[in-house]
Design a protein around this motif. Structure first.
Motif, PDB file in Angstrom:
ATOM      1  N   ALA A  67       0.831  -1.207   0.000  1.00  0.00           N
ATOM      2  CA  ALA A  67       0.000   0.000   0.000  1.00  0.00           C
ATOM      3  C   ALA A  67       0.860   1.250   0.000  1.00  0.00           C
ATOM      4  CB  ALA A  67      -0.939  -0.004   1.199  1.00  0.00           C
ATOM      5  N   ALA A  68       1.923   1.238   0.793  1.00  0.00           N
ATOM      6  CA  ALA A  68       2.819   2.392   0.848  1.00  0.00           C
ATOM      7  C   ALA A  68       3.577   2.549  -0.465  1.00  0.00           C
ATOM      8  CB  ALA A  68       3.787   2.246   2.013  1.00  0.00           C
ATOM      9  N   ARG A  69       4.022   1.452  -1.030  1.00  0.00           N
ATOM     10  CA  ARG A  69       4.793   1.507  -2.279  1.00  0.00           C
ATOM     11  C   ARG A  69       3.985   2.138  -3.403  1.00  0.00           C
ATOM     12  NH1 ARG A  69       6.986  -3.843  -5.593  1.00  0.00           N
ATOM     13  NH2 ARG A  69       7.651  -2.750  -7.480  1.00  0.00           N
ATOM     14  N   TYR A  70       2.689   1.793  -3.470  1.00  0.00           N
ATOM     15  CA  TYR A  70       1.860   2.299  -4.552  1.00  0.00           C
ATOM     16  C   TYR A  70       1.073   3.542  -4.151  1.00  0.00           C
ATOM     17  CZ  TYR A  70       3.062  -1.883  -7.149  1.00  0.00           C
ATOM     18  OH  TYR A  70       3.759  -2.853  -7.821  1.00  0.00           O
ATOM     19  N   GLY A  71       1.320   4.035  -2.951  1.00  0.00           N
ATOM     20  CA  GLY A  71       0.687   5.276  -2.517  1.00  0.00           C
ATOM     21  C   GLY A  71      -0.825   5.190  -2.424  1.00  0.00           C
ATOM     22  N   LEU A  72      -1.339   4.057  -1.941  1.00  0.00           N
ATOM     23  CA  LEU A  72      -2.790   3.904  -1.839  1.00  0.00           C
ATOM     24  C   LEU A  72      -3.363   4.881  -0.822  1.00  0.00           C
ATOM     25  CD1 LEU A  72      -3.294   0.019  -1.941  1.00  0.00           C
ATOM     26  CD2 LEU A  72      -3.041   1.649  -3.837  1.00  0.00           C
ATOM     27  N   ASN A  73      -4.504   5.461  -1.164  1.00  0.00           N
ATOM     28  CA  ASN A  73      -5.162   6.409  -0.267  1.00  0.00           C
ATOM     29  C   ASN A  73      -6.280   5.736   0.519  1.00  0.00           C
ATOM     30  OD1 ASN A  73      -7.442   6.304  -2.005  1.00  0.00           O
ATOM     31  ND2 ASN A  73      -6.636   7.976  -3.254  1.00  0.00           N
ATOM     32  N   ARG A  96      -9.431   3.425 -12.115  1.00  0.00           N
ATOM     33  CA  ARG A  96      -8.217   4.237 -11.962  1.00  0.00           C
ATOM     34  C   ARG A  96      -7.143   3.482 -11.185  1.00  0.00           C
ATOM     35  NH1 ARG A  96     -12.023   8.530 -11.161  1.00  0.00           N
ATOM     36  NH2 ARG A  96     -11.726   8.455  -8.900  1.00  0.00           N
ATOM     37  N   TRP A  97      -7.563   2.679 -10.229  1.00  0.00           N
ATOM     38  CA  TRP A  97      -6.621   1.874  -9.459  1.00  0.00           C
ATOM     39  C   TRP A  97      -5.897   0.883 -10.371  1.00  0.00           C
ATOM     40  CZ3 TRP A  97      -8.364  -0.739  -4.213  1.00  0.00           C
ATOM     41  CH2 TRP A  97      -7.240  -1.286  -3.567  1.00  0.00           C
ATOM     42  N   LEU A  98      -6.648   0.222 -11.243  1.00  0.00           N
ATOM     43  CA  LEU A  98      -6.033  -0.709 -12.191  1.00  0.00           C
ATOM     44  C   LEU A  98      -5.080   0.019 -13.138  1.00  0.00           C
ATOM     45  CD1 LEU A  98      -9.087  -2.997 -13.066  1.00  0.00           C
ATOM     46  CD2 LEU A  98      -7.161  -3.540 -11.573  1.00  0.00           C
ATOM     47  N   ASP A  99      -5.474   1.211 -13.578  1.00  0.00           N
ATOM     48  CA  ASP A  99      -4.589   2.010 -14.422  1.00  0.00           C
ATOM     49  C   ASP A  99      -3.285   2.332 -13.688  1.00  0.00           C
ATOM     50  OD1 ASP A  99      -6.472   2.047 -16.438  1.00  0.00           O
ATOM     51  OD2 ASP A  99      -7.250   4.038 -15.929  1.00  0.00           O
ATOM     52  N   GLN A 100      -3.416   2.629 -12.410  1.00  0.00           N
ATOM     53  CA  GLN A 100      -2.245   2.945 -11.592  1.00  0.00           C
ATOM     54  C   GLN A 100      -1.268   1.768 -11.558  1.00  0.00           C
ATOM     55  OE1 GLN A 100      -3.444   4.187  -7.663  1.00  0.00           O
ATOM     56  NE2 GLN A 100      -1.390   4.021  -6.801  1.00  0.00           N
ATOM     57  N   LEU A 101      -1.810   0.556 -11.599  1.00  0.00           N
ATOM     58  CA  LEU A 101      -0.996  -0.664 -11.590  1.00  0.00           C
ATOM     59  C   LEU A 101      -0.544  -1.067 -12.987  1.00  0.00           C
ATOM     60  CD1 LEU A 101      -3.170  -2.807  -9.129  1.00  0.00           C
ATOM     61  CD2 LEU A 101      -1.035  -1.612  -8.574  1.00  0.00           C
ATOM     62  N   GLU A 102      -1.012  -0.329 -13.983  1.00  0.00           N
ATOM     63  CA  GLU A 102      -0.772  -0.660 -15.400  1.00  0.00           C
ATOM     64  C   GLU A 102      -1.346  -2.039 -15.722  1.00  0.00           C
ATOM     65  OE1 GLU A 102       3.372  -0.124 -16.290  1.00  0.00           O
ATOM     66  OE2 GLU A 102       3.276   2.047 -16.063  1.00  0.00           O
ATOM     67  N   LEU A 103      -2.536  -2.255 -15.173  1.00  0.00           N
ATOM     68  CA  LEU A 103      -3.282  -3.492 -15.412  1.00  0.00           C
ATOM     69  C   LEU A 103      -4.638  -3.130 -15.997  1.00  0.00           C
ATOM     70  CD1 LEU A 103      -2.441  -5.404 -12.093  1.00  0.00           C
ATOM     71  CD2 LEU A 103      -1.427  -5.780 -14.357  1.00  0.00           C
ATOM     72  N   SER A 104      -5.433  -4.156 -16.324  1.00  0.00           N
ATOM     73  CA  SER A 104      -6.744  -3.917 -16.922  1.00  0.00           C
ATOM     74  C   SER A 104      -7.795  -4.816 -16.279  1.00  0.00           C
ATOM     75  CB  SER A 104      -6.695  -4.192 -18.428  1.00  0.00           C
ATOM     76  OG  SER A 104      -6.477  -5.577 -18.663  1.00  0.00           O
ATOM     77  N   THR A 147      -2.610  -5.616  -6.332  1.00  0.00           N
ATOM     78  CA  THR A 147      -1.545  -4.737  -5.834  1.00  0.00           C
ATOM     79  C   THR A 147      -0.531  -5.525  -5.029  1.00  0.00           C
ATOM     80  OG1 THR A 147      -3.136  -2.910  -5.709  1.00  0.00           O
ATOM     81  CG2 THR A 147      -1.055  -2.632  -4.528  1.00  0.00           C
ATOM     82  N   LEU A 148      -1.025  -6.396  -4.158  1.00  0.00           N
ATOM     83  CA  LEU A 148      -0.135  -7.220  -3.339  1.00  0.00           C
ATOM     84  C   LEU A 148       0.645  -8.197  -4.217  1.00  0.00           C
ATOM     85  CD1 LEU A 148       0.933  -8.191  -0.626  1.00  0.00           C
ATOM     86  CD2 LEU A 148      -1.131  -9.613  -0.384  1.00  0.00           C
ATOM     87  N   ALA A 149      -0.034  -8.810  -5.173  1.00  0.00           N
ATOM     88  CA  ALA A 149       0.637  -9.763  -6.066  1.00  0.00           C
ATOM     89  C   ALA A 149       1.758  -9.086  -6.841  1.00  0.00           C
ATOM     90  CB  ALA A 149      -0.379 -10.379  -7.027  1.00  0.00           C
ATOM     91  N   GLN A 150       1.487  -7.879  -7.350  1.00  0.00           N
ATOM     92  CA  GLN A 150       2.508  -7.161  -8.098  1.00  0.00           C
ATOM     93  C   GLN A 150       3.686  -6.788  -7.191  1.00  0.00           C
ATOM     94  OE1 GLN A 150       1.964  -3.075 -10.294  1.00  0.00           O
ATOM     95  NE2 GLN A 150       1.211  -4.680 -11.656  1.00  0.00           N
TER      96      GLN A 150
END
Length: 335
Positions: A67-73, A96-104, A147-150
C-alpha cells in the motif's frame, strides 16, 4: 443473554398480533483481549465469514508494504474492504486503481456481475452492454489482491489457494481470529474464504477495535483499514445499503461490514469491542436487524436514528401502503 449450543432467536417478524416468522442464529461480542463479553446461541459454531472479513484479507496489503509503495489512499483502502454497489463512484475508482498498476479489467479474477446500482445497471441495459468484472461488488478487494501480487512479484492467478496472496491472507486470518481454520470454501468472487467460529470472528473484530492500544505493523494496518471504512461508508457498500447507513449514523466511530448468508460484523474502537453474528438461515434482513439491535444496546447507535428505524424496527407495509406489521429484534438479543 443466553449461552447454549443451539441457535438463539435473533429476529422476529410480526403481522398483526401474531409472531409470523422468526430467525435464529449465533452472535458474540468480544473485547480487545479476545474474551467473550456477551453471546447468544453457540459461540463455537463454525461459519464462513464471507465478505464480512474483507478487512482481514486487506491486512497483508498494508503489512507487506504494498500500500505504501503504490501510494494507496484511504478511498482505495475502503474499496479493498468493500462489497460495493457497482455505482460510478465505485467502478471509476477501481478503474483508476487498475490504471495505476498498469493493469486492466482482464487481470481481475472476480468474474463479471450486474451492478446493484440502478443508474449503472439501467445504463448497461439501455445500451445493450454487458457488465464486466469491475462491476463486481468485490472488485476493490481484488484490486488490492493484484496490488499485493505485483508487489510480491507473484503470478497472475492470485485467487489460487497456494498463491502467495492467499497464503498471506490465510496467515493474517488465523492470527487475528486466534484459531486454526479447519477448512475453506470458494467465495462468490472466486477467492478462498477461510472458516472460523463465531467467537473467532468476533475476536478478530475485537482485535481490530483495540489495535490503537498496540504498536505492531499489523496493528497500525488495522487502524488504517477500520478508519478508511468509517471515513468512506459510501465506498464500503453504497446508497440503500445497511453498512453505509449504519456507519453514517454512527458518525465514523464504528466500522461495520456485512457478509453473504446472514453474517455481519462490527468494530467499536472506543469500547474496544468486536461483534460477529451469523443468521442460521442466511437471511440478510435478520442480520441487518440483529446488528442494528446490538449497536443500539452497546450505545453506539441512536435508536431514533434513520438506520435504526429502517433496520431494527422496520415497518412491514403492503402494496397499498397499509401497515401490516414489523420486524423487530428478539427480546433475548437485547440487553
Amino acid at each position: 443473554m443466553t449461552r447454549q449450543n443451539t441457535p438463539a432467536p435473533l429476529t422476529e417478524i410480526w403481522r398483526g398480533s401474531l409472531l409470523e416468522s422468526q430467525h435464529h442464529g449465533h452472535a458474540v461480542v468480544c473485547n480487545g483481549k479476545g474474551e467473550i463479553v456477551h453471546s447468544w446461541g453457540n459461540p463455537d459454531q463454525v461459519i464462513y465469514p464471507r465478505s464480512s472479513c474483507k478487512m482481514v484479507q486487506a491486512l497483508p496489503l498494508l503489512t507487506s508494504g504494498a500500500a505504501a509503495r503504490y501510494g494507496l489512499n484511504s478511498e482505495q483502502l475502503a474499496l479493498a474492504c468493500a462489497s460495493h454497489n457497482g455505482a460510478r463512484i465505485h467502478v471509476d475508482r477501481v478503474s483508476r486503481w487498475l490504471d495505476q498498476l498498469e493493469l486492466s479489467e482482464g487481470d481481475l479474477r472476480c468474474g463479471a456481475q450486474m451492478p446493484r446500482d440502478k443508474e449503472v445497471m439501467h445504463g448497461l441495459i439501455k445500451t445493450d452492454d454487458s457488465p464486466c468484472q469491475i462491476h463486481n461488488n468485490c472488485s476493490g478487494k481484488h484490486a488490492g489482491f493484484l496490488t499485493l501480487a505485483q508487489h510480491l512479484g507473484a503470478g497472475p492467478e492470485y485467487v489460487e489457494i497456494d498463491h502467495p496472496v492467499q497464503q498471506a491472507c490465510h496467515e493474517a486470518f488465523e492470527e487475528v481470529t486466534g484459531e486454526t481454520s479447519p477448512t475453506y470454501g470458494i467465495d462468490g468472487c472466486s477467492a478462498p474464504n477461510f472458516a472460523c467460529t463465531v467467537t473467532g470472528l468476533a475476536r478478530g473484530m475485537g482485535w481490530f477495535a483495540s489495535a490503537h492500544t498496540r504498536s505492531t505493523r499489523s496493528d497500525e494496518a488495522a487502524v488504517q483499514l477500520r478508519a478508511a471504512m468509517a471515513q468512506h461508508p459510501e465506498l464500503v457498500a453504497g446508497e440503500g445499503r445497511a453498512c453505509t447507513a449504519l456507519m453514517r449514523d454512527m458518525g465514523g466511530k464504528v466500522s461495520v461490514k456485512t457478509g453473504a448468508e446472514g453474517v455481519f460484523v462490527a468494530i467499536l474502537p472506543e469500547q474496544e469491542l468486536g461483534i460477529a453474528l451469523k443468521v442460521s438461515d442466511g437471511a440478510t434482513r435478520a442480520a441487518e436487524n440483529a446488528i442494528a439491535a446490538l449497536l443500539v444496546s452497546l450505545g453506539v447507535l441512536d435508536k431514533d436514528s434513520p438506520s435504526a428505524k429502517a433496520y431494527m424496527s422496520a415497518a412491514i407495509t403492503n402494496w397499498n401502503g397499509i401497515h401490516c406489521g414489523e420486524m423487530r429484534p428478539a427480546a433475548e438479543l437485547q440487553f
